[in-house]
Design a protein around this motif. Structure first.
Motif, PDB file in Angstrom:
ATOM      1  N   LEU A  96       0.019  10.889  24.654  1.00 45.80           N
ATOM      2  CA  LEU A  96      -1.129  11.076  25.535  1.00 45.80           C
ATOM      3  C   LEU A  96      -1.700  12.484  25.499  1.00 45.80           C
ATOM      4  O   LEU A  96      -2.474  12.871  26.374  1.00 45.80           O
ATOM      5  N   LYS A  97      -1.307  13.248  24.494  1.00 43.23           N
ATOM      6  CA  LYS A  97      -1.860  14.601  24.354  1.00 43.23           C
ATOM      7  C   LYS A  97      -3.343  14.480  24.000  1.00 43.23           C
ATOM      8  O   LYS A  97      -3.705  13.859  23.013  1.00 43.23           O
ATOM      9  N   ASP A 139     -13.524  19.056  34.298  1.00 38.84           N
ATOM     10  CA  ASP A 139     -13.643  17.712  34.880  1.00 38.84           C
ATOM     11  C   ASP A 139     -12.983  16.674  33.984  1.00 38.84           C
ATOM     12  O   ASP A 139     -12.284  15.786  34.462  1.00 38.84           O
ATOM     13  N   GLU A 140     -13.201  16.765  32.688  1.00 38.04           N
ATOM     14  CA  GLU A 140     -12.598  15.826  31.744  1.00 38.04           C
ATOM     15  C   GLU A 140     -11.079  15.945  31.749  1.00 38.04           C
ATOM     16  O   GLU A 140     -10.369  14.939  31.689  1.00 38.04           O
ATOM     17  N   GLU A 141     -10.571  17.166  31.841  1.00 43.15           N
ATOM     18  CA  GLU A 141      -9.122  17.374  31.874  1.00 43.15           C
ATOM     19  C   GLU A 141      -8.524  16.759  33.132  1.00 43.15           C
ATOM     20  O   GLU A 141      -7.476  16.101  33.064  1.00 43.15           O
ATOM     21  N   ARG A 147     -10.761  12.803  20.217  1.00 41.63           N
ATOM     22  CA  ARG A 147     -10.607  11.723  21.203  1.00 41.63           C
ATOM     23  C   ARG A 147     -10.519  10.359  20.519  1.00 41.63           C
ATOM     24  O   ARG A 147      -9.647   9.561  20.826  1.00 41.63           O
ATOM     25  N   ASN A 148     -11.418  10.072  19.601  1.00 46.50           N
ATOM     26  CA  ASN A 148     -11.434   8.759  18.950  1.00 46.50           C
ATOM     27  C   ASN A 148     -10.143   8.493  18.185  1.00 46.50           C
ATOM     28  O   ASN A 148      -9.611   7.377  18.216  1.00 46.50           O
ATOM     29  N   THR A 198      -9.231  -0.882  19.928  1.00 46.19           N
ATOM     30  CA  THR A 198      -9.769   0.303  20.604  1.00 46.19           C
ATOM     31  C   THR A 198     -10.693  -0.093  21.749  1.00 46.19           C
ATOM     32  O   THR A 198     -10.578   0.468  22.845  1.00 46.19           O
ATOM     33  N   PRO A 199     -11.593  -1.076  21.570  1.00 46.74           N
ATOM     34  CA  PRO A 199     -12.432  -1.485  22.706  1.00 46.74           C
ATOM     35  C   PRO A 199     -11.617  -2.021  23.891  1.00 46.74           C
ATOM     36  O   PRO A 199     -11.962  -1.770  25.047  1.00 46.74           O
ATOM     37  N   GLU A 200     -10.527  -2.745  23.609  1.00 49.89           N
ATOM     38  CA  GLU A 200      -9.668  -3.221  24.696  1.00 49.89           C
ATOM     39  C   GLU A 200      -9.047  -2.047  25.444  1.00 49.89           C
ATOM     40  O   GLU A 200      -8.972  -2.050  26.678  1.00 49.89           O
TER      41      GLU A 200
END
Length: 64
Positions: free
Chosen positions: A32-33, A8-10, A39-40, A54-56
């Motif tokens: 975008l890999k 689902d995440e993929e 992830r972070n 990062t929040p934006e």
């Protein structure tokens, strides 16, 4: 169940990635890999490249 979550995440990431590339043409495939364990780190690198915090960037992703 873990495999289902990853699938689902993929799928979700594929959709978001396509939208990000349309919104920010300077992004490349390698930018975008997605690595689930990093992830972070990926978000921080993307934010820097796009001149956002990062929040934006997370807000942009939530809207896509």
């Amino acid at each position: 169940m873990l495999h289902k979550r990853n699938t689902d995440e993929e799928a979700n990431w594929r959709d978001q990635k396509a939208k990000l590339r349309r919104a920010f043409p300077r992004l490349r495939v390698r930018d975008l890999k997605f690595d689930f364990d990093r992830r972070n780190e990926m978000l921080e690198k993307l934010a820097i490249k796009l001149g956002k915090t990062t929040p934006e960037l997370v807000t942009v992703l939530e809207k896509t």
